[in-house]
Design an enzyme around this catalytic site. Structure first.
Site, short mmCIF file in Angstrom:
data_model
loop_
_atom_site.label_atom_id
_atom_site.label_comp_id
_atom_site.label_asym_id
_atom_site.label_seq_id
_atom_site.Cartn_x
_atom_site.Cartn_y
_atom_site.Cartn_z
N GLU A 181 -69.92 51.80 -29.83
CA GLU A 181 -69.24 52.61 -28.81
C GLU A 181 -68.08 51.81 -28.23
OE1 GLU A 181 -70.35 54.78 -24.54
OE2 GLU A 181 -71.61 53.15 -25.32
N LYS A 225 -68.19 62.83 -27.04
CA LYS A 225 -69.48 62.71 -26.36
C LYS A 225 -69.74 63.93 -25.47
CE LYS A 225 -72.27 59.45 -23.68
NZ LYS A 225 -72.29 58.18 -22.93
N CYS A 263 -74.30 56.45 -27.11
CA CYS A 263 -75.01 55.82 -25.99
C CYS A 263 -76.25 56.62 -25.62
CB CYS A 263 -74.06 55.64 -24.82
SG CYS A 263 -74.72 54.59 -23.49
#
Length: 517
Positions: free
Chosen positions: A271, A336, A388
């Site tokens: 990430e 995301k 994440c």
């Protein structure tokens, strides 16, 4: 059963909550989960035995359980607030305390509902069913209410125990259900008198244990191919990562580590692996795309993006996005979807923005991507991506089936040597088990791992070291029952159970409650 003293029952609930996180990583003591449930259930029964079975006494026990659970299990929040957010110790402790107290409201309201429904439910079996159904229902709420915090579920630690085979059948909520059945059965076995009564009380727990062992050999998905991957762990210090002067050194580090590995099927970076925005990184992306096409390699990397957004009055605002892009032999762009509260957006922004440095990072202005996005391509194969803490959301990851492999990238540097990265890795393993897919996880400083379709780590890099994890992975087809149906069969069963409880409770209502005034 001897009624408990209020102070004893309160302490028992607090201890039960504090024990639950120890069933999870890094302790991995899976039997502590049903033991925690049993202690908590005993505290509720002892409280009821002294005539304090209403809403408020139960809510108080639930709140204390939540304080123990989140006070121990979510203690890692302190590291990001104090060490990386710049909050002084007293302020950091206060903010963590407020977070723990807020999360403790969930078990408090869960037990308040139990206290309300429990009245007039004389058969112990009905009481146990109500307790279990409400617990699982509240865990489901934690997967989406206020954006959700699907952490520290009672079933999550069972991935290394004999109940693990329930995960591909019904996901983590079914794991929680069978763990709760074991816990309540254990509690009833302690509370009742007589050998025969004790054996009857323990039978449901023994039944789910044996069923879990019987399910263990079942293969729900099938291999359809193999691939070779190189997962890059840059180990970039968080304190300097976002400094403009570090952009070039970070870029050089990632390219140097990756150079010997062009030629694998998948090269996976973490990430925000580079801190150039997407438009600034365009020349590099084009170069890597060409290199990947020549080598037959798909490079998947995380990076930020910034987009101009028109606002009323002719002004322009800027929206940040957390991206994963695939270039080379594959393709795709993923934005995301589930953002981290305070890390990527700030609730109560007018009050908190500027309070500490953590609340004013550039990425704390991020906006989410659409829930439905095309899957990434690794060559001709489809891959699901989770960035994440998105990997903690079972329904979100399930929605990307039938991908052939799961990818997740993260930067757990925010949480240092705390429990957080350990728990995060365990949740990633659980998604692999639920969906019967290999999972490849690249992080900035660990845990970088390859996980097989049964949730077992096959390859791993040491934490806090720069390096590249090379290994094979399987592409898999077919769907587990959970991938096919999700949590809905279980939620339907909970709805039926609670409807039956409400019906029987109404039938058992005293006559004076039904007479007109």
């Amino acid at each position: 059963m001897r009624p408990g003293r209020p102070s004893e029952d309160a302490l028992l609930a607090l201890i039960a909550g504090a024990l639950l996180p120890l069933s999870l990583a890094p302790v991995h003591a899976w039997p502590l989960a049903p033991i925690s449930v049993a202690l908590f259930y005993v505290s509720c029964e002892r409280t009821s035995a002294r005539g304090a079975s209403g809403v408020w006494p139960m809510a108080a026990l639930g709140f204390l359980f939540g304080l123990g659970k989140y006070g121990v299990g979510a203690s890692w929040v302190y590291v990001s607030i104090h060490e990386h957010g710049g909050a002084p110790v007293p302020l950091a402790v206060l903010l963590v305390g407020l977070f723990v107290a807020f999360m403790a409201l969930f078990p408090a309201t869960q037990l308040a509902a139990f206290g309300k429904l429990r009245d007039r439910l004389a058969p112990p079996m009905l009481q146990g069913v109500t307790f279990i159904a409400l617990w699982v229902l509240w865990e489901w709420l934690l997967t989406w209410v206020l954006s959700g915090f699907p952490w520290l579920f009672v079933g999550s630690g069972q991935i290394d125990g004999p109940l693990a085979a329930f995960a591909p059948v019904g996901g983590v909520l079914l794991l929680s259900t069978v763990t709760l059945i074991m816990g309540v059965a254990l509690a009833r076995g302690v509370l009742v008198r007589g050998r025969a009564a004790r054996l009857r009380a323990l039978l449901p727990g023994l039944a789910v244990l044996l069923l879990g062992l019987a399910l263990a050999p079942v293969e729900w998905t099938q291999p359809t191919g193999t691939g070779r991957a190189a997962l890059v762990q840059g180990n970039i210090p968080q304190a300097t990562k976002w400094q403009p002067a570090q952009r070039a050194p970070i870029l050089a580090t990632m390219q140097r580590l990756s150079e010997p590995h062009w030629g694998v099927d998948l090269l996976l970076w973490p990430e925000a692996a580079i801190t150039l925005y997407e438009h600034e990184a365009a020349p590099y992306l084009a170069r890597w795309a060409e290199r990947g096409r020549q080598a037959g390699t798909t490079l998947v990397l995380g990076l930020p993006a910034v987009e101009a957004v028109p606002v009323p009055g002719g002004d322009t605002a800027y929206s940040f996005a957390n991206l994963a892009v695939a270039v080379g032999a594959g393709s795709g762009r993923y934005r995301k979807r589930r953002l981290v509260p305070f890390g990527e957006y700030v609730p109560l922004e007018d009050l908190l923005r500027g309070l500490i440095r953590f609340f004013d990072l550039p990425m704390s202005h991020a906006s989410p991507g659409p829930m439905q996005q095309p899957l990434l391509r690794i060559g001709e194969k489809r891959a699901a991506m989770a960035i994440c803490y998105e990997i903690a959301y079972p329904a979100l990851v399930r929605g990307d089936m039938p991908a052939a492999v799961l990818l997740t990238i993260s930067n757990d540097t925010w949480f240092g040597r705390s429990l957080g990265p350990e728990q995060h890795r365990q949740l990633a393993r659980l998604r692999a088990l639920e969906l019967g897919r290999y999972l490849l996880r690249a992080t900035n400083n660990g845990y970088t791992v390859i996980v097989d379709h049964r949730g077992r780590v096959t390859e791993a890099l040491p934490r806090f070291e720069a390096g590249v994890l090379q290994g094979a992975y399987e592409l898999r087809g077919g769907l587990t029952p959970f991938a096919r149906f999700g949590h809905w069969p279980l939620l339907l069963g909970i709805g039926v159970a609670l409807s039956l409880v409400l019906f029987l409770r109404a039938r058992l209502r005293p006559a004076k409650d039904t007479e007109p005034p």
